[in-house]
Design an enzyme around this catalytic site. Structure first.
Site, PDB file in Angstrom:
ATOM      1  N   ASP A 244       0.822  -1.210   0.000  1.00 60.89           N
ATOM      2  CA  ASP A 244       0.000   0.000   0.000  1.00 60.89           C
ATOM      3  C   ASP A 244       0.857   1.262   0.000  1.00 60.89           C
ATOM      4  O   ASP A 244       1.949   1.283   0.578  1.00 60.89           O
ATOM      5  CB  ASP A 244      -0.908  -0.014   1.239  1.00 60.89           C
ATOM      6  CG  ASP A 244      -2.065   0.978   1.103  1.00 60.89           C
ATOM      7  OD1 ASP A 244      -2.448   1.295  -0.036  1.00 60.89           O
ATOM      8  OD2 ASP A 244      -2.573   1.436   2.148  1.00 60.89           O
TER       9      ASP A 244
ATOM     10  N   ASN B 171     -11.149  -2.758  -5.116  1.00 55.72           N
ATOM     11  CA  ASN B 171     -10.439  -1.796  -5.957  1.00 55.72           C
ATOM     12  C   ASN B 171     -11.190  -1.456  -7.258  1.00 55.72           C
ATOM     13  O   ASN B 171     -10.846  -0.476  -7.935  1.00 55.72           O
ATOM     14  CB  ASN B 171      -9.013  -2.265  -6.280  1.00 55.72           C
ATOM     15  CG  ASN B 171      -8.062  -2.185  -5.100  1.00 55.72           C
ATOM     16  OD1 ASN B 171      -7.147  -3.001  -4.957  1.00 55.72           O
ATOM     17  ND2 ASN B 171      -8.246  -1.188  -4.216  1.00 55.72           N
TER      18      ASN B 171
END
Ligand code: IPE
Ligand code: IPE
Ligand code: MG
Length: 239
Positions: free
Chosen positions: A18, A66
């Protein structure tokens, strides 16, 4: 270099990669440049994991959540994953790495990508080295839903007695039953959350959160996480 005998190497390391977007934004660049820089970090992580002697490395490339990102970023991430696999598979194959994929194979994933990943799995399937699993269109809840569907359908056909369903039954119905439980669950980017990753497999994982943004990740960060893992006492419910 393999680590000294006194250091325990976690067999299965799972990473939530991330911070790509923030890395780019900090530099005044489009988020997609962060994803591109993140690809280099993936290469470094794979080499470092092999050097350290990790047996399973599972990388979160694209989550079922996502899809909620802007279309252009989603398209970039899909193409990016395919390009990465295509560009690096010969190198990973030469290193003896076996590649695998966990995630939902639904209509949203372009056939082209499925084909590239499947060819790569086939190419590397007999390799003796580390197993590199890409979690792509992956969600821990989706995986459990899919497992429940498969088990229910077996029960309906009379192949399973519902009263005999146990943890092994569920484990066998996951995307990759050969994937062991996670030992070290690592997240970069500074957020302290699991984001629907490996919910079943990580139930007793040691969680390590690093402040480094994923494109800056290197071997030293992985070694630091392994050292942190070694400083923990895993009790698994015992005293
Ligand atoms: C991780 O970086 C990559 C994926 C989720 C595919 P992000 O894109 O989430 O980066 P941040 O969290 O916005 O910085
Ligand atoms: C998790 O990161 C998913 C991947 C790394 C592929 P996100 O950036 O999507 O997670 P949230 O939105 O911060 O929970
Ligand atoms: Mg993020």
């Amino acid at each position: 270099m393999p680590r000294a005998a006194s250091i325990e190497v976690p067999a299965h390391v799972a990473i939530v990669m991330d911070g790509n977007g923030r890395w780019a934004t900090q530099r005044g660049l489009p988020r997609t440049d962060g994803h591109r820089a993140g690809e280099e970090a993936v290469g470094r992580a794979v080499h470092a994991a092999v050097d350290i002697g990790i047996k399973y490395l599972t990388l979160y490339a694209f989550s079922t959540e996502n899809w909620r990102r802007p279309k252009s970023e989603v398209r970039f991430l899909l193409n990016d994953t395919e390009r990465f696999v295509e560009n690096r598979r010969a190198e990973f194959h030469a290193m003896g790495v076996r590649m695998s994929w966990i995630g939902r194979r639904d209509w949203r994933v372009p056939k082209r990508i499925t084909r590239t990943i499947d060819e790569t799995i086939e190419l590397t399937k007999d390799n003796p080295g580390m197993t590199l699993t890409i979690a792509f269109n992956y969600g821990g809840r989706a995986e459990l839903v899919d497992a429940a569907r498969a088990i229910a359908s077996d029960a309906k056909r009379g192949r399973i007695d519902p009263a005999r369903i146990d943890e092994r039954t569920i484990h066998r119905a996951l995307y990759d039953p050969a994937l062991p439980d996670v030992d070290l669950f690592l997240r970069t980017g500074g957020e302290h959350r699991v984001s629907n990753y490996l919910l079943w497999q990580a139930s007793y994982a040691e969680l390590v959160f690093l402040d480094v943004l994923w494109p800056d990740f290197d071997e030293q960060h992985l070694r630091a996480a392994v050292d942190e893992f070694n400083s923990r006492r895993r009790r698994f419910g015992k005293v």
